[in-house]
Write a protein that holds these residues in place. Structure first.
Motif, mmCIF file in Angstrom:
data_model
loop_
_atom_site.group_PDB
_atom_site.id
_atom_site.type_symbol
_atom_site.label_atom_id
_atom_site.label_comp_id
_atom_site.label_asym_id
_atom_site.label_seq_id
_atom_site.Cartn_x
_atom_site.Cartn_y
_atom_site.Cartn_z
ATOM 1 N N GLU A 91 0.482 -1.291 0.455
ATOM 2 C CA GLU A 91 0.042 -0.084 -0.122
ATOM 3 C C GLU A 91 0.627 1.392 -0.135
ATOM 4 N N HIS A 92 2.130 1.538 -0.443
ATOM 5 C CA HIS A 92 2.648 2.708 -1.275
ATOM 6 C C HIS A 92 2.488 3.433 -2.535
ATOM 7 N N GLU A 93 2.350 4.534 -1.907
ATOM 8 C CA GLU A 93 2.068 5.385 -3.361
ATOM 9 C C GLU A 93 3.490 6.154 -3.828
ATOM 10 N N VAL A 94 3.860 5.390 -4.991
ATOM 11 C CA VAL A 94 4.973 6.384 -5.424
ATOM 12 C C VAL A 94 4.598 7.295 -6.364
ATOM 13 N N HIS A 95 4.901 8.002 -6.131
ATOM 14 C CA HIS A 95 5.492 9.711 -6.928
ATOM 15 C C HIS A 95 6.144 9.339 -7.384
ATOM 16 N N PHE A 96 6.510 9.081 -8.789
ATOM 17 C CA PHE A 96 7.801 9.912 -9.557
ATOM 18 C C PHE A 96 7.639 11.138 -9.898
ATOM 19 N N ILE A 97 8.693 12.072 -10.001
ATOM 20 C CA ILE A 97 9.510 13.311 -9.785
ATOM 21 C C ILE A 97 8.871 13.551 -11.428
ATOM 22 N N LYS A 98 10.020 13.201 -11.938
ATOM 23 C CA LYS A 98 10.146 13.496 -13.874
ATOM 24 C C LYS A 98 8.567 13.212 -14.259
ATOM 25 N N GLN A 99 8.022 12.414 -14.300
ATOM 26 C CA GLN A 99 7.175 12.170 -15.219
ATOM 27 C C GLN A 99 5.772 12.819 -14.259
ATOM 28 N N SER A 100 6.282 13.540 -13.450
ATOM 29 C CA SER A 100 4.999 13.747 -12.742
ATOM 30 C C SER A 100 3.483 12.776 -12.111
ATOM 31 N N VAL A 101 3.741 11.716 -12.128
ATOM 32 C CA VAL A 101 2.951 11.164 -11.831
ATOM 33 C C VAL A 101 2.670 9.959 -10.888
ATOM 34 N N ILE A 102 1.677 9.743 -10.172
ATOM 35 C CA ILE A 102 1.485 9.070 -8.854
ATOM 36 C C ILE A 102 0.870 7.603 -8.630
ATOM 37 N N ILE A 103 2.255 5.912 -9.040
ATOM 38 C CA ILE A 103 0.956 4.774 -8.982
ATOM 39 C C ILE A 103 0.673 4.722 -7.261
ATOM 40 N N SER A 104 -0.179 4.006 -7.035
ATOM 41 C CA SER A 104 -0.713 3.312 -5.893
ATOM 42 C C SER A 104 -1.841 1.956 -6.707
ATOM 43 N N GLN A 105 -2.065 1.000 -5.594
ATOM 44 C CA GLN A 105 -3.300 0.691 -6.022
ATOM 45 C C GLN A 105 -4.348 0.639 -6.571
ATOM 46 N N GLN A 106 -4.995 1.770 -7.104
ATOM 47 C CA GLN A 106 -5.806 1.982 -7.489
ATOM 48 C C GLN A 106 -5.403 2.651 -9.346
ATOM 49 N N SER A 107 -3.784 2.787 -9.375
ATOM 50 C CA SER A 107 -3.713 2.818 -10.780
ATOM 51 C C SER A 107 -4.491 2.277 -11.835
ATOM 52 N N SER A 108 -4.165 2.864 -13.090
ATOM 53 C CA SER A 108 -4.176 2.183 -14.020
ATOM 54 C C SER A 108 -3.802 1.395 -14.236
ATOM 55 N N VAL A 109 -3.628 -0.108 -15.321
ATOM 56 C CA VAL A 109 -2.086 -0.603 -15.383
ATOM 57 C C VAL A 109 -1.621 -0.448 -16.784
ATOM 58 N N MET A 110 -2.434 0.676 -17.353
ATOM 59 C CA MET A 110 -1.781 1.436 -18.244
ATOM 60 C C MET A 110 -0.498 2.108 -17.629
ATOM 61 N N LEU A 111 -0.659 3.042 -17.144
ATOM 62 C CA LEU A 111 0.387 3.490 -16.864
ATOM 63 C C LEU A 111 1.486 3.438 -15.636
ATOM 64 N N VAL A 112 0.994 1.995 -14.967
ATOM 65 C CA VAL A 112 2.380 1.008 -14.395
ATOM 66 C C VAL A 112 3.347 0.419 -15.917
ATOM 67 N N LEU A 113 2.296 -0.332 -16.377
ATOM 68 C CA LEU A 113 3.277 -0.810 -17.979
ATOM 69 C C LEU A 113 4.368 0.882 -19.200
ATOM 70 N N GLY A 114 3.364 1.775 -18.389
ATOM 71 C CA GLY A 114 4.192 3.012 -19.505
ATOM 72 C C GLY A 114 5.093 3.473 -19.079
ATOM 73 N N LEU A 115 5.268 3.452 -17.150
ATOM 74 C CA LEU A 115 6.531 2.986 -16.537
ATOM 75 C C LEU A 115 7.847 1.911 -16.801
ATOM 76 N N MET A 116 7.008 0.595 -16.605
ATOM 77 C CA MET A 116 7.685 0.207 -17.557
ATOM 78 C C MET A 116 8.232 0.073 -18.688
ATOM 79 N N ASP A 117 7.609 0.442 -19.989
ATOM 80 C CA ASP A 117 8.296 0.778 -21.078
ATOM 81 C C ASP A 117 9.196 1.909 -21.781
ATOM 82 N N GLN A 118 9.405 3.315 -20.048
ATOM 83 C CA GLN A 118 9.892 3.641 -20.316
ATOM 84 C C GLN A 118 11.155 3.391 -19.478
#
Length: 211
Positions: A91-118
């Motif tokens: 249940e951590h919230e991870v704030h990625f400063i450079k991308q200005s996005v936050i991932i959490s348990q409620q984040s979309s799968v596409m956002l997580v995949l986007g960060l991985m692909d970056q």
């Protein structure tokens, strides 16, 4: 709890550059950093060899983790999947400063995949470059260990002379360090560019597929 997680790497952004943006982000978003974890383990080490890191995050559940960029977590894709899974499971919230996005348990799968692909793209691009320190990057400084203290002193209105006396360092060298690292801008949150409203969409749009 708010945690700043920094992992220096000579081929990417050094610790002081990560700290600059993390501190500016925290100030801009009214966050108070409660703890700072600087991970000096080699980027070549796999997650199973980084027990200090895994134990730390397991002991700090439900925290806001401020990270400069995805590569700070790891430069191994397999380990990144495990780290994302475990951070979100706890249940951590991870704030990625450079991308200005936050991932959490409620984040979309596409956002997580986007960060991985970056990260995948970054590693692919880095492998094609000549090894060496990136053009324009700054080397580490002996003052880096005092960076959070210096930022606090600046916010408190202390002069460079006062700071130098407290830290028992040269005033002129400290003044040069503060100016070169833009720590006055960091201290008052003015260094961070304004986050785009469609930051998540921009991350997702960076995904590339084979032709």
């Amino acid at each position: 709890m708010v945690i700043a997680y920094i992992r220096p790497d000579k081929n990417f952004a050094p610790a002081h550059e990560q700290l600059q943006l993390i501190n500016s982000y925290a100030i801009s978003n009214n966050l108070v950093i409660d703890d700072e974890f600087v991970d000096y383990t080699s980027q070549n080490k796999r997650l199973e060899e980084r027990s200090e890191v895994t134990k730390y995050f397991q002991s700090k559940q439900k925290s806001k983790v401020l990270v400069y960029d995805v590569w700070v977590l790891t430069t191994n894709m397999e380990d990144l999947i495990q780290m994302f899974s475990c951070l979100l499971k706890n249940e951590h919230e991870v704030h990625f400063i450079k991308q200005s996005v936050i991932i959490s348990q409620q984040s979309s799968v596409m956002l997580v995949l986007g960060l991985m692909d970056q990260l995948r793209q970054k590693l692919q691009n880095e492998s094609k470059r000549v090894i060496g320190r990136p053009k324009g990057s700054r080397s580490n400084s002996k003052f880096d260990v005092y960076i959070n203290d210096i930022i606090t002193f600046i916010r408190d209105g202390k002069s460079v002379s006062e700071m130098a006396r407290i830290l028992n360092v040269s005033r002129s060298s400290l003044k040069d360090y503060i100016e070169s690292r833009e720590l006055k801008q960091v201290a008052f949150g003015s260094l961070l560019p304004e986050a785009p409203k469609d930051a998540e969409e921009q991350v997702i749009n960076t995904i590339t597929c084979p032709n």
